[in-house]
Design a protein around this motif. Structure first.
Motif, PDB file in Angstrom:
ATOM      1  N   ASP A 195     103.649 -15.200 185.063  1.00 31.57           N
ATOM      2  CA  ASP A 195     103.134 -16.552 184.891  1.00 31.57           C
ATOM      3  C   ASP A 195     104.242 -17.410 184.275  1.00 31.57           C
ATOM      4  O   ASP A 195     104.511 -17.334 183.070  1.00 31.57           O
ATOM      5  N   ALA A 196     104.900 -18.215 185.111  1.00 35.46           N
ATOM      6  CA  ALA A 196     106.058 -18.979 184.655  1.00 35.46           C
ATOM      7  C   ALA A 196     105.678 -19.992 183.571  1.00 35.46           C
ATOM      8  O   ALA A 196     106.459 -20.238 182.646  1.00 35.46           O
ATOM      9  N   GLY A 197     104.478 -20.590 183.682  1.00 37.76           N
ATOM     10  CA  GLY A 197     104.064 -21.565 182.680  1.00 37.76           C
ATOM     11  C   GLY A 197     103.916 -20.951 181.301  1.00 37.76           C
ATOM     12  O   GLY A 197     104.373 -21.511 180.301  1.00 37.76           O
ATOM     13  N   LEU A 198     103.286 -19.784 181.239  1.00 42.86           N
ATOM     14  CA  LEU A 198     103.111 -19.099 179.965  1.00 42.86           C
ATOM     15  C   LEU A 198     104.454 -18.663 179.385  1.00 42.86           C
ATOM     16  O   LEU A 198     104.710 -18.804 178.181  1.00 42.86           O
ATOM     17  N   LEU A 199     105.334 -18.140 180.242  1.00 42.69           N
ATOM     18  CA  LEU A 199     106.653 -17.723 179.780  1.00 42.69           C
ATOM     19  C   LEU A 199     107.449 -18.907 179.241  1.00 42.69           C
ATOM     20  O   LEU A 199     108.141 -18.809 178.229  1.00 42.69           O
ATOM     21  N   LYS A 200     107.338 -20.044 179.929  1.00 40.67           N
ATOM     22  CA  LYS A 200     108.075 -21.228 179.499  1.00 40.67           C
ATOM     23  C   LYS A 200     107.612 -21.687 178.122  1.00 40.67           C
ATOM     24  O   LYS A 200     108.426 -22.026 177.257  1.00 40.67           O
ATOM     25  N   ARG A 201     106.287 -21.674 177.882  1.00 39.83           N
ATOM     26  CA  ARG A 201     105.785 -22.081 176.562  1.00 39.83           C
ATOM     27  C   ARG A 201     106.203 -21.086 175.485  1.00 39.83           C
ATOM     28  O   ARG A 201     106.562 -21.482 174.375  1.00 39.83           O
ATOM     29  N   GLY A 202     106.156 -19.796 175.806  1.00 38.37           N
ATOM     30  CA  GLY A 202     106.608 -18.796 174.847  1.00 38.37           C
ATOM     31  C   GLY A 202     108.077 -18.951 174.512  1.00 38.37           C
ATOM     32  O   GLY A 202     108.497 -18.790 173.354  1.00 38.37           O
ATOM     33  N   LEU A 242     109.833 -19.781 170.801  1.00 43.62           N
ATOM     34  CA  LEU A 242     110.927 -18.972 170.266  1.00 43.62           C
ATOM     35  C   LEU A 242     112.128 -19.836 169.904  1.00 43.62           C
ATOM     36  O   LEU A 242     112.746 -19.671 168.838  1.00 43.62           O
ATOM     37  N   ILE A 243     112.461 -20.792 170.766  1.00 39.20           N
ATOM     38  CA  ILE A 243     113.590 -21.673 170.502  1.00 39.20           C
ATOM     39  C   ILE A 243     113.332 -22.525 169.259  1.00 39.20           C
ATOM     40  O   ILE A 243     114.217 -22.690 168.405  1.00 39.20           O
ATOM     41  N   LEU A 244     112.120 -23.072 169.148  1.00 37.06           N
ATOM     42  CA  LEU A 244     111.793 -23.886 167.976  1.00 37.06           C
ATOM     43  C   LEU A 244     111.891 -23.074 166.691  1.00 37.06           C
ATOM     44  O   LEU A 244     112.396 -23.556 165.667  1.00 37.06           O
ATOM     45  N   TRP A 245     111.395 -21.837 166.728  1.00 45.35           N
ATOM     46  CA  TRP A 245     111.483 -20.977 165.539  1.00 45.35           C
ATOM     47  C   TRP A 245     112.932 -20.733 165.149  1.00 45.35           C
ATOM     48  O   TRP A 245     113.321 -20.875 163.989  1.00 45.35           O
ATOM     49  N   PHE A 246     113.758 -20.381 166.128  1.00 44.95           N
ATOM     50  CA  PHE A 246     115.157 -20.061 165.843  1.00 44.95           C
ATOM     51  C   PHE A 246     115.904 -21.274 165.301  1.00 44.95           C
ATOM     52  O   PHE A 246     116.598 -21.200 164.284  1.00 44.95           O
ATOM     53  N   ALA A 247     115.756 -22.427 165.981  1.00 46.58           N
ATOM     54  CA  ALA A 247     116.495 -23.609 165.566  1.00 46.58           C
ATOM     55  C   ALA A 247     116.050 -24.079 164.183  1.00 46.58           C
ATOM     56  O   ALA A 247     116.880 -24.430 163.340  1.00 46.58           O
ATOM     57  N   GLY A 248     114.739 -24.078 163.933  1.00 47.54           N
ATOM     58  CA  GLY A 248     114.251 -24.471 162.622  1.00 47.54           C
ATOM     59  C   GLY A 248     114.743 -23.538 161.529  1.00 47.54           C
ATOM     60  O   GLY A 248     115.139 -23.984 160.437  1.00 47.54           O
ATOM     61  N   ARG A 249     114.746 -22.243 161.816  1.00 43.95           N
ATOM     62  CA  ARG A 249     115.214 -21.251 160.839  1.00 43.95           C
ATOM     63  C   ARG A 249     116.686 -21.465 160.494  1.00 43.95           C
ATOM     64  O   ARG A 249     117.079 -21.429 159.323  1.00 43.95           O
ATOM     65  N   GLU A 250     117.510 -21.704 161.518  1.00 43.85           N
ATOM     66  CA  GLU A 250     118.940 -21.853 161.276  1.00 43.85           C
ATOM     67  C   GLU A 250     119.267 -23.167 160.574  1.00 43.85           C
ATOM     68  O   GLU A 250     120.157 -23.207 159.713  1.00 43.85           O
ATOM     69  N   GLY A 294     113.312 -26.955 172.756  1.00 43.47           N
ATOM     70  CA  GLY A 294     112.027 -26.307 172.536  1.00 43.47           C
ATOM     71  C   GLY A 294     110.871 -27.272 172.710  1.00 43.47           C
ATOM     72  O   GLY A 294     109.841 -26.935 173.310  1.00 43.47           O
ATOM     73  N   ILE A 295     111.025 -28.493 172.208  1.00 42.76           N
ATOM     74  CA  ILE A 295     109.971 -29.503 172.359  1.00 42.76           C
ATOM     75  C   ILE A 295     109.770 -29.838 173.830  1.00 42.76           C
ATOM     76  O   ILE A 295     108.634 -29.944 174.312  1.00 42.76           O
ATOM     77  N   LEU A 296     110.861 -29.969 174.581  1.00 45.37           N
ATOM     78  CA  LEU A 296     110.755 -30.273 176.009  1.00 45.37           C
ATOM     79  C   LEU A 296     110.072 -29.151 176.774  1.00 45.37           C
ATOM     80  O   LEU A 296     109.275 -29.372 177.687  1.00 45.37           O
ATOM     81  N   LEU A 297     110.369 -27.917 176.398  1.00 45.54           N
ATOM     82  CA  LEU A 297     109.750 -26.783 177.077  1.00 45.54           C
ATOM     83  C   LEU A 297     108.255 -26.696 176.808  1.00 45.54           C
ATOM     84  O   LEU A 297     107.490 -26.199 177.639  1.00 45.54           O
ATOM     85  N   LEU A 298     107.811 -27.181 175.657  1.00 45.40           N
ATOM     86  CA  LEU A 298     106.402 -27.140 175.309  1.00 45.40           C
ATOM     87  C   LEU A 298     105.642 -28.382 175.772  1.00 45.40           C
ATOM     88  O   LEU A 298     104.419 -28.413 175.705  1.00 45.40           O
ATOM     89  N   ALA A 299     106.369 -29.406 176.230  1.00 44.38           N
ATOM     90  CA  ALA A 299     105.716 -30.657 176.621  1.00 44.38           C
ATOM     91  C   ALA A 299     104.790 -30.433 177.798  1.00 44.38           C
ATOM     92  O   ALA A 299     105.195 -29.851 178.796  1.00 44.38           O
ATOM     93  N   PRO A 300     103.548 -30.904 177.731  1.00 45.11           N
ATOM     94  CA  PRO A 300     102.588 -30.656 178.793  1.00 45.11           C
ATOM     95  C   PRO A 300     102.640 -31.673 179.919  1.00 45.11           C
ATOM     96  O   PRO A 300     101.994 -31.494 180.944  1.00 45.11           O
ATOM     97  N   TRP A 301     103.398 -32.785 179.741  1.00 44.15           N
ATOM     98  CA  TRP A 301     103.307 -33.858 180.719  1.00 44.15           C
ATOM     99  C   TRP A 301     104.247 -33.630 181.898  1.00 44.15           C
ATOM    100  O   TRP A 301     105.219 -32.897 181.822  1.00 44.15           O
ATOM    101  N   ARG A 302     103.932 -34.289 182.999  1.00 42.76           N
ATOM    102  CA  ARG A 302     104.782 -34.337 184.183  1.00 42.76           C
ATOM    103  C   ARG A 302     104.628 -35.732 184.808  1.00 42.76           C
ATOM    104  O   ARG A 302     103.545 -36.314 184.798  1.00 42.76           O
ATOM    105  N   LEU A 303     105.698 -36.246 185.368  1.00 45.37           N
ATOM    106  CA  LEU A 303     105.603 -37.511 186.085  1.00 45.37           C
ATOM    107  C   LEU A 303     104.960 -37.280 187.439  1.00 45.37           C
ATOM    108  O   LEU A 303     105.126 -36.237 188.045  1.00 45.37           O
TER     109      LEU A 303
END
Length: 247
Positions: free
Chosen positions: A95-102, A106-114, A237-246
């Protein structure tokens, strides 16, 4: 697509490849995240991946003396190659959508931590070799799925104490190798040839991206360079979690 969509995609590509020329990673994940507002991901990858070969090939050759060959050949490429092949093979069944959100979480966690660690000026703990190899395998898996293994690989390389020039040179060598492999896969599965007109149309943007990126890279000191990488990851990470599409 609207009439302006190809021009918007061109701007996304220019921004993304300028950032990769500065940091050594991030072009495909940024261009893919922004471009997915306009086109499906499976249509974007055969355009973005071959473009990446041109830029990373140039940068890898230009800065070849700074590549850490021991790290590249001994630690990074074996795990990344296996993970990339596995991710490419698994993609049709996941499921590409679920993988993309996951991936975004992960990216948000890593960047915030660093960023928090840099603010507190804390030192990195020594990571065991097996964990670094496991993270590298995960980065390869992410690259096979989304051609975007950079954030996880940067996470895996924290603690190696590469300076910004050696880190960038080593990273672009990884992307040149793996994206050459993915481009060959796109050729074999029939997705590359229809995308070639777009690849050629956007290719001049690589020259601008490299020109801008090389100059920005020289202006960053070591700390600011690291901060720029993690802010880039937060935005990604924010872009990957964004639910919108044009439409």
């Amino acid at each position: 697509m609207t009439a302006l969509a190809p021009y918007a995609l061109g701007l996304f590509i220019l921004l993304a490849y300028t950032l990769e020329a500065v940091t050594g990673f991030g072009s495909i994940v940024i261009a893919l995240s922004l471009g997915a507002l306009l086109l499906p991901i499976d249509q974007l990858l055969p355009v973005l991946v071959p473009l990446n070969i041109g830029m990373t090939g140039y940068l890898a050759w230009q800065h070849r003396a700074q590549i850490d060959l021991t790290l590249l050949l001994g630690s990074i490429l074996p795990g990344m190659l296996v993970g990339t092949l596995l991710g490419y093979w698994l993609l049709p069944w996941l499921d590409a959508g679920l993988l993309k959100r996951g991936f975004g979480v992960l990216i948000l966690w890593f960047a915030g931590r660093e960023l928090w660690r840099l603010r507190r000026a804390s030192t990195l703990p020594q990571r065991p070799a097996w964990l670094t190899r496991l993270i590298t395998l995960g980065a390869g898996l992410s690259h096979g799925l989304f051609a975007s293994g950079g954030p996880l690989l940067v996470f895996g390389l924290t603690g190696t104490h590469l300076d910004k020039a050696r880190l960038r040179a080593t990273l672009v060598s990884v992307w040149f190798t793996l994206n050459s492999l993915l481009t060959l896969a796109f050729l074999l599965d029939g997705r590359l040839i229809p995308a070639l007109p777009q690849v050629l149309g956007y290719a001049p943007l690589l020259l601008l991206g490299v020109w801008f990126g090389e100059r920005l890279h020289r202006r960053f000191d070591e700390r600011h360079f690291r901060i720029a990488i993690y802010i880039l990851l937060l935005a990604t990470g924010i872009l990957l979690l964004a639910p919108w599409r044009l439409p």
